[in-house]
Design a protein around this motif. Structure first.
Motif, PDB file in Angstrom:
ATOM      1  N   GLY A 185       0.802  -1.209   0.000  1.00  0.00           N
ATOM      2  CA  GLY A 185       0.000   0.000   0.000  1.00  0.00           C
ATOM      3  C   GLY A 185       0.832   1.253   0.000  1.00  0.00           C
ATOM      4  N   GLY A 186       2.128   1.092  -0.096  1.00  0.00           N
ATOM      5  CA  GLY A 186       2.985   2.257  -0.229  1.00  0.00           C
ATOM      6  C   GLY A 186       3.125   3.042   1.063  1.00  0.00           C
ATOM      7  N   HIS A 225      -2.769   6.677  -4.912  1.00  0.00           N
ATOM      8  CA  HIS A 225      -2.157   7.576  -3.940  1.00  0.00           C
ATOM      9  C   HIS A 225      -1.504   8.731  -4.701  1.00  0.00           C
ATOM     10  N   GLU A 233       2.170   8.865  -5.634  1.00  0.00           N
ATOM     11  CA  GLU A 233       2.760   7.708  -6.309  1.00  0.00           C
ATOM     12  C   GLU A 233       2.417   7.814  -7.797  1.00  0.00           C
ATOM     13  N   ARG A 238      -0.482  11.711  -0.438  1.00  0.00           N
ATOM     14  CA  ARG A 238      -1.117  10.412  -0.554  1.00  0.00           C
ATOM     15  C   ARG A 238      -2.647  10.504  -0.676  1.00  0.00           C
ATOM     16  N   HIS A 291       1.002   1.194  -7.745  1.00  0.00           N
ATOM     17  CA  HIS A 291       1.498   2.036  -6.657  1.00  0.00           C
ATOM     18  C   HIS A 291       2.998   2.204  -6.803  1.00  0.00           C
TER      19      HIS A 291
HETATM   20 ZN    ZN Z   1       0.081   3.348  -2.829  1.00  0.00          ZN
END
Ligand code: ZN
Ligand code: NAG
Length: 439
Positions: free
Chosen positions: A22-23, A120, A123, A172, A221
């Motif tokens: 999910g970064g 996000h 990203e 984000r 992502h």
């Molecule tokens: Zn992400």
């Protein structure tokens, strides 16, 4: 499935734990594990120094440049694409999708794949790569076999940015600072269940998924190198993501979504983007093409009137259900090649059918014709008025001629009924290696 994932994983990365999912910001070494499992130092255009926030976006497309790139693509490649909007961001930026297919916008009995970039805001590599991918497909249609296969056999939908406002803010979350990948309804916890509190970007994507009947997808992502498939969340909270897009796709969209982290750095220098595209190009193409090249595909009809049925398709031993589409009755089930499977198709009001099948390397077609449930359904035909009494009358009325006419009429009726079914079967999509059967 494992095969697909392991080849994808092998190609993209090495044995990286999925803690970076999910970064989220996690200390992250700048480098790659190569195919042999060796860690190599970051080898893109080197000299990787932290930069000021605004300098990060140097050379990246702004939101209006992205919009222009999408519209120019739509004009240049109108023969294999269409551009449409699924809604607007908080700040009113259109969420534009490119659909790539030889019959864009047409409802065909083909699998659909979607790519979503820039979930996000900070990203941004995915949105750049997706524009490069769309253009590569357009430039190579009828020249490259993979490009041609994808365009002819799959409907590919590309949403380069789901979070244009977050991108503009270099952060984000979206304009309300909500993480869109935590904003979907969750299977375990009653978070995000209040529709009105959901972000417009999330709502737009949810109704898109409900409307399009996607078979599989990937959201792109950055900030790590990870390939992740459902589940993101678990009942005992040991897995870190709740309210994510991936699990919602899987449960409510019948769509197998991968979450891919495609660059170790969230903001690599813009001149590294073409290199990152080359690193990821074959993986992206093969992922999309796998929908047409492997798995079990088919259409489901009613024996009663030949209409397509949105029936459910289950594989024995796999706790997962996908539905055929209501419009064409087509279904597309991704499965690992070289395996025996038992396919069950069911639909309320119809008798379920089960058949074993062996899936080799290539896709197979398996069509189903379901009979209505119960005896009543069989009696509701145009010949219903003619029961055994009727036959008796016919026999008494100097027999032969009337009986012959009756038999001919009966024969014609069944012939027409069969024809109605086969009319629908005829439109079956073809893929060069398909083995075809009807159940
Ligand atoms: Zn992400
Ligand atoms: C499949 O269809 C059933 C019955 O209409 C529905 O309840 C279910 O949500 C559908 N599943 C998916 C993944 O769309």
């Amino acid at each position: 499935m494992e095969l697909l994932f392991s080849s994808l994983l092998l190609f993209l990365l090495g044995p990286i734990a999925s803690i970076a999912r999910g970064g989220d910001r996690i200390p992250n070494p700048s480098g790659f594990w190569d195919r042999s499992g060796e860690f190599s130092a970051r080898s893109l255009l080197q000299d990787h120094k932290p930069q000021e926030l605004e300098a990060l976006a140097d050379g990246y497309m702004s939101n209006s440049e992205l919009e222009k790139a999408i519209e120019e693509f739509g004009k240049r490649c109108a023969h294999i694409s269409r551009v449409y909007s699924i809604g607007k961001s908080v700040k009113g930026f259109p969420l534009l999708v490119i659909e790539i297919s030889d019959k864009p916008g047409k409802d065909e009995a083909e699998p659909a794949f979607k790519f979503i970039g820039n979930v996000h805001g900070d990203e941004p590599v995915g949105r750049e790569l997706l524009i490069l991918l769309a253009n590569w497909l357009c430039n190579n249609y009828m020249k490259d076999s993979l490009a041609t296969l994808i365009i002819k056999n799959v409907h590919l939908h590309i949403l380069p940015t789901m979070n244009p406002d977050g991108f503009a803010l270099r952060r984000r979350g979206n304009a309300n600072n909500v993480d869109l990948n935590r904003d979907f309804p969750d299977q375990f916890f009653p978070i995000n269940d209040v529709v009105d509190l959901r972000q417009p970007e999330t709502r737009a994507v949810m109704s898109w998924i409900k409307g399009q009947h996607f078979t599989a997808s990937a959201s792109l992502h950055g900030g790590a190198l990870v390939a992740n498939y459902p589940w993101d969340g678990s009942g005992d909270s040991r897995y870190p993501i709740y309210g994510g897009m991936q699990d919602w796709n899987y449960i409510h969209g019948g769509c197998l979504e991968l979450t891919l982290e495609i660059s170790d750095d969230k903001w690599p220098k813009a001149d590294e983007l073409p290199i990152l595209f080359e690193y990821n190009r074959m993986s992206m193409l093969n992922l999309v093409a796998s929908l047409a090249k492997t798995g079990i595909h088919g259409r489901i009809f009613s024996s009663h009137n030949g209409h397509p049925l949105p029936a459910s398709v289950m594989i024995k031993g796999i706790d997962y259900k996908i539905n055929a589409s209501g419009s064409s009755g087509d279904y597309h089930r991704i499965l690992a090649p070289s395996g025996s499977y038992e396919v069950t198709v069911s639909m309320p009001g119809y008798r379920a059918k089960t058949t074993p099948t062996f899936l080799q390397q290539y896709a197979i077609s398996l069509d189903f014709i379901l009979d209505p449930d119960g005896d009543d359904a069989h009696r509701r035909t145009p010949l219903d008025g003619c029961d055994c009494n009727c036959l008796g009358i016919l026999r008494r009325a100097h027999g032969g001629v009337y009986l012959a006419v009756f038999v001919i009429l009966l024969f014609l009726y069944f012939l027409l009924k069969r024809k109605a079914v086969f009319r629908f079967l005829k439109r079956r999509h073809s893929s060069s290696h398909r083995r075809v059967s009807v159940v």
